[in-house]
Design an enzyme around this catalytic site. Sequence first.
Site, PDB file in Angstrom:
ATOM      1  N   GLY A  87       0.768  -1.188  -0.084  1.00  0.00           N
ATOM      2  CA  GLY A  87      -0.057  -0.014  -0.055  1.00  0.00           C
ATOM      3  C   GLY A  87       1.069   1.306  -0.046  1.00  0.00           C
ATOM      4  O   GLY A  87       1.927   1.205  -0.537  1.00  0.00           O
ATOM      5  N   LEU A  88       0.352   2.174   0.615  1.00  0.00           N
ATOM      6  CA  LEU A  88       1.120   3.675   0.684  1.00  0.00           C
ATOM      7  C   LEU A  88       1.377   4.041  -0.620  1.00  0.00           C
ATOM      8  O   LEU A  88       2.404   4.622  -0.807  1.00  0.00           O
ATOM      9  CB  LEU A  88       2.435   3.593   1.509  1.00  0.00           C
ATOM     10  CG  LEU A  88       2.143   2.931   3.246  1.00  0.00           C
ATOM     11  CD1 LEU A  88       3.652   3.079   3.923  1.00  0.00           C
ATOM     12  CD2 LEU A  88       1.382   4.142   3.665  1.00  0.00           C
ATOM     13  N   CYS A  89       0.522   3.926  -1.511  1.00  0.00           N
ATOM     14  CA  CYS A  89       0.803   4.489  -2.917  1.00  0.00           C
ATOM     15  C   CYS A  89      -0.660   5.261  -3.358  1.00  0.00           C
ATOM     16  O   CYS A  89      -0.884   5.185  -4.490  1.00  0.00           O
ATOM     17  CB  CYS A  89       1.047   3.428  -3.884  1.00  0.00           C
ATOM     18  SG  CYS A  89       0.166   1.981  -3.978  1.00  0.00           S
ATOM     19  N   GLY A  90      -0.941   5.965  -2.449  1.00  0.00           N
ATOM     20  CA  GLY A  90      -2.141   6.900  -2.718  1.00  0.00           C
ATOM     21  C   GLY A  90      -3.353   6.099  -3.229  1.00  0.00           C
ATOM     22  O   GLY A  90      -3.681   5.014  -2.711  1.00  0.00           O
TER      23      GLY A  90
END
Lengths: 299, 140
Positions: A87-90
Amino acid sequence: MASGREIKTKIKSTQNMRKVTRALEMVSASKIRKAQDLMKASRPYARSMRKVIAHVAQASTEFTHPFLVERENVSRVCYVVVTTDRGLCGGLNSNLFRRLLPAIREYQQQGVQIDVVAIGQKAVQFFRRLNGVNLIGSTTHLGERPKVEQLIGVIKVVLDAYTEGKFDRVFLAYNDFVNTMTQKPSVDALLPLPSVAAELEAQHVAGVALEQSHDWDYIYEPDAATVLEHVLSRYIESVVYQAVLENLASEHAARMVAMKSASDNASKVIAELTLSYNKARQAAITQEISEIVGGAAAV
Amino acid sequence: MSTIRCDIVSAEAEIFHGDAVMVVATGELGELGITPRHAPLITRLKPGHIDVVLEGGERQQFYVSGGILEVQPQAVTVLADTAARAADLDEAAAKRAKQEAEEALANRSGTVDVVEAQAKLAQALAQLQALERMRKNLKH
């Protein structure tokens, strides 16, 4: 107002957060270039493959492969969904799912069954929770340099099922890398092969035009069925591989942008907290002074 | 001397691109020597060498572990496989892909997510430490 020490702890933890987001941003910034290089390196193969397929489509073959035939009744559809592992990709993955869901729901309303092949952890997590969708194959953790070998398994699952007539249509969903700021969620038809020749003519791909215009056919070794089967499966593999690479580049670009705005927001919060910390400190000092002055006056 | 355009590409890189006098490859039914104005032909390749004879007699050799050879009168295209491929290997890979999906379905609980998040955190921290160490080294 919160006491000085409380604010100080908040500032510390926000600074730590900013360190993490900064680090992730820098890591992605360096990986994005590698991903783009991979994309470029795989283009000649895709181009040559398309050329060969266009030639095959133009040849007057006596044999028509099932991959090239449009089926009238669609009772089952398969989606090959390419997402990131982490994750952590907008909004990268959720944008793709948002693009996919209406299409899936519409098919389901028509009584069409939906199967999904997931490439990437996020797709696995999403589709195993989604009702009315069968997850029939998945592969995850392809790493920073995805290899075609890692995709053979899932693609074979799809191709076998298609040949057996389990699905009538296959779509490929992934994030198309436009540039660092833009990634486009795309859903492309994978099978039956959209009339490749017509599409290529429309696009004017260089080198497709043939020297001969009269009817001609290949010499097939050993025979048309075997060779076409082989060529078309390899073609599908190359299309999916290309999609995986596009998605990888998109992932790093999206993460870089998301982490940059997270770092910026952290900086803003730190500035605000520092201000209120200074205010609290000043208030404490002022109070102390006025107490001393008050005390002195009383003596 | 007339030449034929030769492209050798694999999914992960472009291997050769240029004009050749003759291209020798191992097709499924035997060795093939392709010279300019060859009839259109398409075949699978066996693992083996591809010899490209350039103008002036210079030879270049490439190894492919399989692939597709397409011949047009003016062009030869080799689409090389990057790995050893065989029907049973592909079958095993397909089985693995199905199994992975089944496993994912079997543990619907959130435990996987937690473990994953922890792993992610550990990785981010390690990268952070590495960056800090780098920064310190730069200062010295």
